[in-house]
Design an enzyme around this catalytic site. Structure first.
Site, PDB file in Angstrom:
ATOM      1  N   LYS A 250      -6.343  22.223 -31.458  1.00  0.00           N
ATOM      2  CA  LYS A 250      -7.640  21.614 -31.490  1.00  0.00           C
ATOM      3  C   LYS A 250      -8.171  21.322 -30.087  1.00  0.00           C
ATOM      4  CE  LYS A 250      -6.834  19.009 -35.745  1.00  0.00           C
ATOM      5  NZ  LYS A 250      -6.643  17.643 -36.287  1.00  0.00           N
ATOM      6  N   GLY A 251      -7.263  21.046 -29.174  1.00  0.00           N
ATOM      7  CA  GLY A 251      -7.635  20.482 -27.885  1.00  0.00           C
ATOM      8  C   GLY A 251      -8.669  21.286 -27.109  1.00  0.00           C
TER       9      GLY A 251
ATOM     10  N   GLU B  94      -8.115  26.874 -23.041  1.00  0.00           N
ATOM     11  CA  GLU B  94      -7.248  25.781 -23.503  1.00  0.00           C
ATOM     12  C   GLU B  94      -7.578  24.527 -22.701  1.00  0.00           C
ATOM     13  OE1 GLU B  94      -5.578  24.207 -25.436  1.00  0.00           O
ATOM     14  OE2 GLU B  94      -3.452  24.715 -25.418  1.00  0.00           O
ATOM     15  N   ASP B  95      -7.315  23.358 -23.290  1.00  0.00           N
ATOM     16  CA  ASP B  95      -7.623  22.117 -22.567  1.00  0.00           C
ATOM     17  C   ASP B  95      -6.637  21.828 -21.450  1.00  0.00           C
ATOM     18  OD1 ASP B  95      -5.606  21.615 -24.373  1.00  0.00           O
ATOM     19  OD2 ASP B  95      -6.385  19.702 -25.060  1.00  0.00           O
TER      20      ASP B  95
ATOM     21  N   ASP C 257       0.814  21.517 -19.850  1.00  0.00           N
ATOM     22  CA  ASP C 257       1.692  20.393 -19.502  1.00  0.00           C
ATOM     23  C   ASP C 257       3.078  20.979 -19.205  1.00  0.00           C
ATOM     24  OD1 ASP C 257       2.775  17.920 -19.147  1.00  0.00           O
ATOM     25  OD2 ASP C 257       2.408  17.184 -21.153  1.00  0.00           O
TER      26      ASP C 257
ATOM     27  N   LYS D  66      -1.668  20.200 -15.532  1.00  0.00           N
ATOM     28  CA  LYS D  66      -0.872  18.994 -15.254  1.00  0.00           C
ATOM     29  C   LYS D  66       0.586  19.392 -15.017  1.00  0.00           C
ATOM     30  CE  LYS D  66      -0.422  15.199 -18.260  1.00  0.00           C
ATOM     31  NZ  LYS D  66       0.918  14.732 -18.136  1.00  0.00           N
TER      32      LYS D  66
ATOM     33  N   PHE E  12      -0.986  10.084 -18.569  1.00  0.00           N
ATOM     34  CA  PHE E  12      -1.301  10.477 -19.944  1.00  0.00           C
ATOM     35  C   PHE E  12      -2.812  10.452 -20.084  1.00  0.00           C
ATOM     36  CE2 PHE E  12      -1.897  10.674 -24.343  1.00  0.00           C
ATOM     37  CZ  PHE E  12      -0.764  11.264 -24.865  1.00  0.00           C
TER      38      PHE E  12
ATOM     39  N   ASP F 130      -6.174  14.317 -26.927  1.00  0.00           N
ATOM     40  CA  ASP F 130      -6.070  13.122 -27.761  1.00  0.00           C
ATOM     41  C   ASP F 130      -4.851  12.283 -27.432  1.00  0.00           C
ATOM     42  OD1 ASP F 130      -4.197  15.078 -28.907  1.00  0.00           O
ATOM     43  OD2 ASP F 130      -4.029  13.674 -30.584  1.00  0.00           O
TER      44      ASP F 130
ATOM     45  N   ARG G  97     -10.552  12.365 -28.538  1.00  0.00           N
ATOM     46  CA  ARG G  97     -10.838  13.775 -28.211  1.00  0.00           C
ATOM     47  C   ARG G  97     -12.279  13.992 -27.791  1.00  0.00           C
ATOM     48  NH1 ARG G  97      -6.773  17.383 -29.823  1.00  0.00           N
ATOM     49  NH2 ARG G  97      -5.693  16.837 -31.722  1.00  0.00           N
TER      50      ARG G  97
HETATM   51  C1  PRP Z   1      -1.664  20.009 -26.334  1.00  0.00           C
HETATM   52  C2  PRP Z   1      -2.637  20.804 -25.508  1.00  0.00           C
HETATM   53  C3  PRP Z   1      -1.912  22.101 -25.276  1.00  0.00           C
HETATM   54  C4  PRP Z   1      -0.474  21.673 -25.233  1.00  0.00           C
HETATM   55  C5  PRP Z   1      -0.010  21.640 -23.814  1.00  0.00           C
HETATM   56  O1  PRP Z   1      -1.774  20.443 -27.645  1.00  0.00           O
HETATM   57  O2  PRP Z   1      -3.835  21.023 -26.213  1.00  0.00           O
HETATM   58  O3  PRP Z   1      -2.085  23.001 -26.345  1.00  0.00           O
HETATM   59  O4  PRP Z   1      -0.393  20.350 -25.785  1.00  0.00           O
HETATM   60  O5  PRP Z   1       1.318  21.224 -23.771  1.00  0.00           O
HETATM   61  P1  PRP Z   1       2.500  22.121 -23.217  1.00  0.00           P
HETATM   62  O6  PRP Z   1       2.040  22.807 -21.969  1.00  0.00           O
HETATM   63  O7  PRP Z   1       3.552  21.075 -22.941  1.00  0.00           O
HETATM   64  O8  PRP Z   1       2.921  23.078 -24.281  1.00  0.00           O
HETATM   65  P2  PRP Z   1      -1.171  19.672 -28.880  1.00  0.00           P
HETATM   66  O9  PRP Z   1       0.160  20.255 -29.222  1.00  0.00           O
HETATM   67  O10 PRP Z   1      -1.217  18.187 -28.630  1.00  0.00           O
HETATM   68  O11 PRP Z   1      -2.168  20.098 -30.013  1.00  0.00           O
HETATM   69  P3  PRP Z   1      -3.747  19.860 -30.098  1.00  0.00           P
HETATM   70  O12 PRP Z   1      -4.403  20.868 -29.181  1.00  0.00           O
HETATM   71  O13 PRP Z   1      -4.067  20.120 -31.526  1.00  0.00           O
HETATM   72  O14 PRP Z   1      -3.999  18.438 -29.663  1.00  0.00           O
END
Ligand code: PRP
Length: 176
Positions: free
Chosen positions: A42-43, A99-100, A103, A131, A152, A159, A165
């Protein structure tokens, strides 16, 4: 966690001006070439919508993926699957994933390595926030809005416990 405050990190105005810059770079790179842009739900939804809205490129297709990770709540999961795959074939296309945030990098490692096997002419990645605090695998995005070492963060699609969000800026969650 009880939240004490949401501390502003990047204002809505700064986010929008950075998105404009990225849109101009993307327009330039893909000038005259059809482009398939994939939003990672979703992000990614806000960055994606903001980006395509200000892009001048007029030969763009859009598609969406939704990924799920399974694993411990305290660390990024090693196991990622599609909840929803793309519907448009990638074969022979210039493809940009939007993508948002990166991490740990595990989500994008899974998605890019999976999509790379589908015969796209090119495959690139645009990220609003890069990040580094928990990075486990090396991912080199082609377009980066902002880089952060830690914190964070929420807003612009990101979110905390499914909240925040829709905030138009980026904020750091400060606990009590
Ligand atoms: C978040 C974000 C990325 C992912 C990054 O998604 O949107 O997709 O984490 O993290 P990583 O680099 O450690 O893999 P999340 O799993 O929270 O799902 P969402 O997009 O639905 O919030």
């Amino acid at each position: 966690m009880v939240i004490k405050e949401l501390r502003p990190v990047f204002s809505p105005e700064l986010v929008q001006s950075r998105v404009q810059e990225l849109a101009a770079e993307i327009d330039e790179l893909y000038k005259g070439k059809p482009l398939l842009i994939i939003c990672v739900l979703k992000g990614g939804f806000m960055f994606f919508a903001d980006l395509v809205r200000v892009m001048k490129h007029d030969d763009v297709q859009v598609d969406f993926v939704r990924l799920s990770s399974y694993g411990s709540a305290t660390s990024s999961s090693e196991h990622i699957t599609f909840n929803k795959d793309v519907e448009i074939p990638l074969q022979g296309k210039d493809v940009l994933v939007v993508e948002d945030m990166i991490d740990s990098g595990l989500t994008m490692e899974f998605l890019l390595s999976t999509l790379a096997q589908r015969g796209a002419k090119s495959l690139r990645l645009a990220i609003l926030i890069d990040k580094h605090e928990r990075r486990k695998v090396e991912i080199k995005p082609d377009f980066v809005g902002f880089t952060l070492e830690q914190g964070f963060i929420v807003g612009c699609g990101l979110d905390y416990a499914k909240r925040f969000r829709t905030l138009p800026g980026i904020y750091e969650v400060i606990p009590e």
